[in-house]
Design a protein around this motif. Sequence first.
Motif, PDB file in Angstrom:
ATOM      1  N   LEU A 101       6.387  11.473  10.096  1.00  0.00           N
ATOM      2  CA  LEU A 101       6.827  11.619   8.699  1.00  0.00           C
ATOM      3  C   LEU A 101       8.030  12.564   8.590  1.00  0.00           C
ATOM      4  O   LEU A 101       8.891  12.411   7.733  1.00  0.00           O
ATOM      5  N   TYR A 135       6.468  13.698   3.207  1.00  0.00           N
ATOM      6  CA  TYR A 135       6.919  12.931   2.040  1.00  0.00           C
ATOM      7  C   TYR A 135       5.749  12.858   1.071  1.00  0.00           C
ATOM      8  O   TYR A 135       4.827  12.067   1.252  1.00  0.00           O
ATOM      9  N   GLN A 137       4.549  11.890  -2.158  1.00  0.00           N
ATOM     10  CA  GLN A 137       4.709  11.063  -3.372  1.00  0.00           C
ATOM     11  C   GLN A 137       3.364  10.673  -3.954  1.00  0.00           C
ATOM     12  O   GLN A 137       3.026  10.984  -5.071  1.00  0.00           O
ATOM     13  N   THR A 138       2.513  10.039  -3.168  1.00  0.00           N
ATOM     14  CA  THR A 138       1.213   9.538  -3.647  1.00  0.00           C
ATOM     15  C   THR A 138       0.301  10.665  -4.115  1.00  0.00           C
ATOM     16  O   THR A 138       0.323  11.762  -3.557  1.00  0.00           O
ATOM     17  N   ASN A 145       1.618   2.836  -8.425  1.00  0.00           N
ATOM     18  CA  ASN A 145       2.380   3.014  -9.659  1.00  0.00           C
ATOM     19  C   ASN A 145       3.128   4.341  -9.631  1.00  0.00           C
ATOM     20  O   ASN A 145       2.644   5.378 -10.110  1.00  0.00           O
ATOM     21  N   VAL A 146       4.314   4.307  -9.071  1.00  0.00           N
ATOM     22  CA  VAL A 146       5.102   5.541  -8.897  1.00  0.00           C
ATOM     23  C   VAL A 146       5.452   6.141 -10.246  1.00  0.00           C
ATOM     24  O   VAL A 146       5.439   7.354 -10.434  1.00  0.00           O
ATOM     25  N   TYR A 234      -6.127   6.984  13.615  1.00  0.00           N
ATOM     26  CA  TYR A 234      -5.177   7.709  12.788  1.00  0.00           C
ATOM     27  C   TYR A 234      -5.637   9.141  12.522  1.00  0.00           C
ATOM     28  O   TYR A 234      -5.024   9.892  11.774  1.00  0.00           O
ATOM     29  N   ARG A 274      18.602   3.643 -10.985  1.00  0.00           N
ATOM     30  CA  ARG A 274      17.503   4.628 -10.900  1.00  0.00           C
ATOM     31  C   ARG A 274      16.660   4.353  -9.654  1.00  0.00           C
ATOM     32  O   ARG A 274      16.121   5.256  -9.038  1.00  0.00           O
ATOM     33  N   MET A 281      11.565   4.441   0.678  1.00  0.00           N
ATOM     34  CA  MET A 281      10.533   3.420   0.915  1.00  0.00           C
ATOM     35  C   MET A 281      11.164   2.129   1.406  1.00  0.00           C
ATOM     36  O   MET A 281      10.620   1.445   2.262  1.00  0.00           O
ATOM     37  N   VAL A 282      12.333   1.804   0.883  1.00  0.00           N
ATOM     38  CA  VAL A 282      13.022   0.586   1.338  1.00  0.00           C
ATOM     39  C   VAL A 282      13.387   0.740   2.813  1.00  0.00           C
ATOM     40  O   VAL A 282      13.169  -0.152   3.626  1.00  0.00           O
ATOM     41  N   VAL A 284      11.921   2.682   5.082  1.00  0.00           N
ATOM     42  CA  VAL A 284      10.742   2.659   5.953  1.00  0.00           C
ATOM     43  C   VAL A 284      10.167   1.251   6.048  1.00  0.00           C
ATOM     44  O   VAL A 284       9.743   0.804   7.106  1.00  0.00           O
ATOM     45  N   HIS A 374      15.687  -5.101  -1.689  1.00  0.00           N
ATOM     46  CA  HIS A 374      14.341  -4.654  -2.110  1.00  0.00           C
ATOM     47  C   HIS A 374      13.335  -5.779  -1.904  1.00  0.00           C
ATOM     48  O   HIS A 374      12.265  -5.582  -1.320  1.00  0.00           O
ATOM     49  N   TYR A 423       0.035   1.412   3.359  1.00  0.00           N
ATOM     50  CA  TYR A 423       1.058   2.436   3.140  1.00  0.00           C
ATOM     51  C   TYR A 423       2.447   1.800   3.018  1.00  0.00           C
ATOM     52  O   TYR A 423       2.656   0.659   3.356  1.00  0.00           O
ATOM     53  N   GLY A 425       3.502   0.859   0.430  1.00  0.00           N
ATOM     54  CA  GLY A 425       3.353  -0.176  -0.599  1.00  0.00           C
ATOM     55  C   GLY A 425       2.250  -1.136  -0.249  1.00  0.00           C
ATOM     56  O   GLY A 425       2.316  -1.802   0.774  1.00  0.00           O
ATOM     57  N   GLN A 433       6.474  -7.793  -6.394  1.00  0.00           N
ATOM     58  CA  GLN A 433       7.888  -7.442  -6.575  1.00  0.00           C
ATOM     59  C   GLN A 433       8.766  -8.613  -6.151  1.00  0.00           C
ATOM     60  O   GLN A 433       9.762  -8.928  -6.815  1.00  0.00           O
ATOM     61  N   LYS A 440      13.086 -13.980 -11.684  1.00  0.00           N
ATOM     62  CA  LYS A 440      14.352 -13.581 -12.303  1.00  0.00           C
ATOM     63  C   LYS A 440      15.453 -14.532 -11.847  1.00  0.00           C
ATOM     64  O   LYS A 440      16.311 -14.949 -12.630  1.00  0.00           O
TER      65      LYS A 440
HETATM   66  C1  LIG Z   1       5.813  -1.272  -7.367  1.00  0.00           C
HETATM   67  C2  LIG Z   1       7.051  -0.497  -7.718  1.00  0.00           C
HETATM   68  C3  LIG Z   1       8.262  -1.093  -7.081  1.00  0.00           C
HETATM   69  C4  LIG Z   1       7.170  -0.530  -9.226  1.00  0.00           C
HETATM   70  O1  LIG Z   1       8.189   0.390  -9.551  1.00  0.00           O
HETATM   71  P1  LIG Z   1       8.674   0.534 -11.068  1.00  0.00           P
HETATM   72  O2  LIG Z   1       9.572   1.697 -11.161  1.00  0.00           O
HETATM   73  O3  LIG Z   1       7.506   0.473 -11.974  1.00  0.00           O
HETATM   74  O4  LIG Z   1       9.624  -0.723 -11.197  1.00  0.00           O
HETATM   75  P2  LIG Z   1       9.380  -2.131 -11.850  1.00  0.00           P
HETATM   76  O5  LIG Z   1       8.342  -2.915 -11.144  1.00  0.00           O
HETATM   77  O6  LIG Z   1       9.251  -1.943 -13.328  1.00  0.00           O
HETATM   78  O7  LIG Z   1      10.807  -2.783 -11.524  1.00  0.00           O
HETATM   79  C5  LIG Z   1      11.969  -2.291 -12.207  1.00  0.00           C
HETATM   80  C6  LIG Z   1      13.170  -2.837 -11.482  1.00  0.00           C
HETATM   81  O8  LIG Z   1      13.381  -2.025 -10.306  1.00  0.00           O
HETATM   82  C7  LIG Z   1      13.458  -2.864  -9.188  1.00  0.00           C
HETATM   83  N1  LIG Z   1      12.964  -2.108  -8.048  1.00  0.00           N
HETATM   84  C8  LIG Z   1      11.713  -1.640  -7.853  1.00  0.00           C
HETATM   85  N2  LIG Z   1      11.622  -0.972  -6.697  1.00  0.00           N
HETATM   86  C9  LIG Z   1      12.860  -1.035  -6.140  1.00  0.00           C
HETATM   87  C10 LIG Z   1      13.402  -0.528  -4.914  1.00  0.00           C
HETATM   88  N3  LIG Z   1      12.645   0.138  -4.007  1.00  0.00           N
HETATM   89  N4  LIG Z   1      14.697  -0.759  -4.648  1.00  0.00           N
HETATM   90  C11 LIG Z   1      15.453  -1.460  -5.536  1.00  0.00           C
HETATM   91  N5  LIG Z   1      15.005  -1.975  -6.732  1.00  0.00           N
HETATM   92  C12 LIG Z   1      13.711  -1.739  -6.989  1.00  0.00           C
HETATM   93  C13 LIG Z   1      12.623  -4.051  -9.523  1.00  0.00           C
HETATM   94  O9  LIG Z   1      12.943  -5.159  -8.720  1.00  0.00           O
HETATM   95  C14 LIG Z   1      12.981  -4.265 -10.975  1.00  0.00           C
HETATM   96  O10 LIG Z   1      14.214  -4.875 -11.006  1.00  0.00           O
HETATM   97  P3  LIG Z   1      14.520  -5.922 -12.206  1.00  0.00           P
HETATM   98  O11 LIG Z   1      15.896  -6.425 -11.922  1.00  0.00           O
HETATM   99  O12 LIG Z   1      13.480  -6.987 -12.121  1.00  0.00           O
HETATM  100  O13 LIG Z   1      14.391  -5.103 -13.462  1.00  0.00           O
HETATM  101  C15 LIG Z   1       6.926   0.975  -7.253  1.00  0.00           C
HETATM  102  O14 LIG Z   1       5.925   1.626  -8.025  1.00  0.00           O
HETATM  103  C16 LIG Z   1       6.577   1.061  -5.777  1.00  0.00           C
HETATM  104  O15 LIG Z   1       7.442   0.952  -4.943  1.00  0.00           O
HETATM  105  N6  LIG Z   1       5.236   1.244  -5.475  1.00  0.00           N
HETATM  106  C17 LIG Z   1       4.792   1.372  -4.089  1.00  0.00           C
HETATM  107  C18 LIG Z   1       4.653   2.835  -3.712  1.00  0.00           C
HETATM  108  C19 LIG Z   1       4.854   3.047  -2.247  1.00  0.00           C
HETATM  109  O16 LIG Z   1       5.360   2.205  -1.538  1.00  0.00           O
HETATM  110  N7  LIG Z   1       4.443   4.245  -1.764  1.00  0.00           N
HETATM  111  C20 LIG Z   1       4.682   4.647  -0.421  1.00  0.00           C
HETATM  112  C21 LIG Z   1       4.503   6.130  -0.312  1.00  0.00           C
HETATM  113  S1  LIG Z   1       5.031   6.758   1.257  1.00  0.00           S
HETATM  114  C22 LIG Z   1       3.877   6.147   2.384  1.00  0.00           C
HETATM  115  O17 LIG Z   1       3.019   5.341   2.077  1.00  0.00           O
HETATM  116  C23 LIG Z   1       4.033   6.643   3.755  1.00  0.00           C
HETATM  117  C24 LIG Z   1       3.251   6.140   4.738  1.00  0.00           C
HETATM  118  C25 LIG Z   1       3.266   6.729   6.100  1.00  0.00           C
HETATM  119  C26 LIG Z   1       4.053   5.937   7.053  1.00  0.00           C
HETATM  120  O18 LIG Z   1       4.869   5.089   6.634  1.00  0.00           O
HETATM  121  O19 LIG Z   1       3.843   6.200   8.242  1.00  0.00           O
END
Ligand SMILES: CC(C)(COP(=O)(O)OP(=O)(O)OC[C@H]1O[C@@H](n2cnc3c(N)ncnc32)[C@H](O)[C@@H]1OP(=O)(O)O)[C@@H](O)C(=O)NCCC(=O)NCCSC(=O)/C=C/CC(=O)O
Length: 627
Positions: A101, A135, A137-138, A145-146, A234, A274, A281-282, A284, A374, A423, A425, A433, A440
């Motif tokens: 991480l 990192y 976030q969660t 739901n970020v 893990y 934004r 996340m993208v 990773v 994305h 993880y 997502g 998504q 769209k």
């Molecule tokens: C599910 C998500 C994406 C919802 O995010 P939200 O802000 O609610 O956006 P919307 O669903 O309303 O979409 C709005 C708009 O934004 C676009 N979009 C969303 N995400 C991205 C992105 N990453 N890059 C670019 N664009 C994005 C979306 O397509 C919409 O576009 P429109 O044109 O349709 O308006 C968000 O809540 C999310 O990503 N949730 C998952 C959380 C997650 O992944 N957590 C990971 C935490 S770190 C971890 O797990 C580490 C693990 C350890 C390891 O890896 O080893």
Amino acid sequence: MEGVDHLAHERNKSEFDVDAMKIVWAGSPHAFDVSDRISKLVASDPGFRKDNRSTLSRKELFKNTLRKAAYAWKTIVDLRLSEEEAAKLRFYVDEPAFTDLHWGMFIPAIKGQGTEEQQQKWLPLAYKMQIIGCYAQTELGHGSNVQGLETTATFDPQTDEFIIHSPTLTSSKWWPGGLGKVATHAIAYARLIVGGREHGVNGFIVQLRSLEDHSPLLGITVGDIGMKFGNGAYNTMDNGVLRFDHVRIPRNQMLMRVSQVTCEGKYKQSDVPRQLVYGTMVYVRQTIVADASCALSRAVCIATRYSAVRRQFGSQNGGPETQVIDYKTQQSRLFPLLASAYAFRFIGEWLKWLYADVTQRLQANDFSTLPEAHACTAGLKSLTTTATADGIEECRKLCGGHGYLCSSGLPELFAVYVPACTYEGDNTVLLLQVARFLMKTVSQLGSSKKPVGTIAYMTRVEHLMQCRCGVQRGFAELSVDLVEAAVAHCQLIVVSKFIEKLQQEIPGKGVKQQLEVLCNIYALFLLHKHQGDFLSTGCITPKHAALANDELRSLYSQVRPNAIALVDAFNYTDHYLGSILGCYDGNVYPKLYEAAWKDPLNESVVPDGYHQYIRPLLKQEIRTARL
Ligand SMILES: CC(C)(COP(=O)(O)OP(=O)(O)OC[C@H]1O[C@@H](n2cnc3c(N)ncnc32)[C@H](O)[C@@H]1OP(=O)(O)O)[C@@H](O)C(=O)NCCC(=O)NCCSC(=O)/C=C/CC(=O)O
Ligand SMILES: Cc1cc2nc3c(=O)[nH]c(=O)nc-3n(C[C@H](O)[C@H](O)[C@H](O)COP(=O)(O)OP(=O)(O)OC[C@H]3O[C@@H](n4cnc5c(N)ncnc54)[C@H](O)[C@@H]3O)c2cc1C
């Protein structure tokens, strides 16, 4: 016997240049050289042994992981390894640890969301591991739901600081790797509040522990969240819980590439989407796709080698029994997974290119391909991790009873791998998504905005134009079907990128031919698996379906003589595989038998507890008392 290659007869059947395929698998001659050299370095160093993990307690396991991480870092520094070599060393050490991480999320977050000034301040400290990051976030109450995160970051203009606070139990940070016992700093994601107004979720650099004695700083409550799935697995990672009690940080510790807060308390949104706050996340997710090909190829290597060693039934006149790899049912389960390992390798290469391209465009404020990046990273992460987790379990079953032994390497590989479906997502959330992106695109069909890239094919589905009215039923109502469409969209990308790979110059005798066989197996296996959809939509006729099945059987026969060579091409050391069933020389039975006696339970012939519990049982003492 040691030193004898029990799979030599299989290797002699190969119809292609295995060394050339090793280069294709590695990606280039240079990549192969680094990979080969570092994997052998790790395999030959007793400091990186991992065969004792399943016998350690959680605390012993964790301390051993700390030792290995420190030893790996010392090796990197002493040998002056490059960033690429160091990453390969951490990969072949093969143990989830806080460093994943630190290097995999903390540093990329600063690089992706920090200003130049913030990068210049924090990256040197992180690269020298003078700080260790995670990192965060969660939270206990929100992960997917970020925008629902509850931690707050309230700007105090009097002191030019942010006050980071956990207002509720569910706002406790929960899951971040490396947080529980090691990280000194976090990128904490919190709701930005300036002058009483909320401005969405942003990232903040927060110090958690003293750099002098590692004790948590004032206002910080931090610890490990406890044992996770599987015994060793893990549990080498300290996934943590973290609460903030009005912790103050300087204003310049808000990551300010996307949004800014001035010392006067003015909020400014840069002219970037934004969603760049989600950029880590993208990043990773695209690495996870490459990781999927590694995990699946490990499991396939084990199952393929063991399937060639294992003989069961079929002896003619006292001759040898049949190799289970020659059974059509074994081939129909194993070879699509072999093909998938190669398919995921190449889609991982393409996704790495796509991510680099979108990153370059972002630097020029060109956001045109961000939505596709994305959708592709989210969808392909979902597709490949689901297929890999299922594939590792299938490989365990392909190895019969011995696949259930820890010494097969498969239970641990499964236990460490499966959280990848969650993880970075949850896989369903990510497919939704993709579905949103596809819908769209449909809504824009007929407009001047023509679909390009991975959705270019949609210009050819005019009938979707009419189904726009269907969308009136609501995304949620259609979500199950839309998720299936999202999977199909991602499968199309995987197949098309495999075909594009075959159009490149691929050196080596017979190498391209083998890859063509694997590409056809991957595609036809999907067509067979989903033939109901293809038939019901009129895409194929029943005759087509029958032809596809016949061709699939023929392809299995073509790949059969090359199966061992195709998994040898992964170039995995026995150390990295960690599997007696998958050992290079195929000398399985003596190694299984020898390993059994090393189990601590066999340290004594009469087990602990015999005199206390078993002897009284046998001597009727307990039975008489009960009667
Ligand atoms: C599910 C998500 C994406 C919802 O995010 P939200 O802000 O609610 O956006 P919307 O669903 O309303 O979409 C709005 C708009 O934004 C676009 N979009 C969303 N995400 C991205 C992105 N990453 N890059 C670019 N664009 C994005 C979306 O397509 C919409 O576009 P429109 O044109 O349709 O308006 C968000 O809540 C999310 O990503 N949730 C998952 C959380 C997650 O992944 N957590 C990971 C935490 S770190 C971890 O797990 C580490 C693990 C350890 C390891 O890896 O080893
Ligand atoms: C091993 C491991 C390591 C982790 N490391 C980190 C880390 O380092 N840093 C970090 O910040 N986080 C980390 N996480 C947390 C991880 O990112 C989250 O668990 C993940 O994003 C899933 O979110 P969730 O737990 O809220 O799942 P939920 O969203 O609660 O999922 C539960 C169920 O609800 C469904 N669901 C949720 N929303 C919807 C919807 N809109 N429509 C349909 N179905 C829905 C899901 O599909 C799922 O079936 C880690 C998790 C694990 C397991």
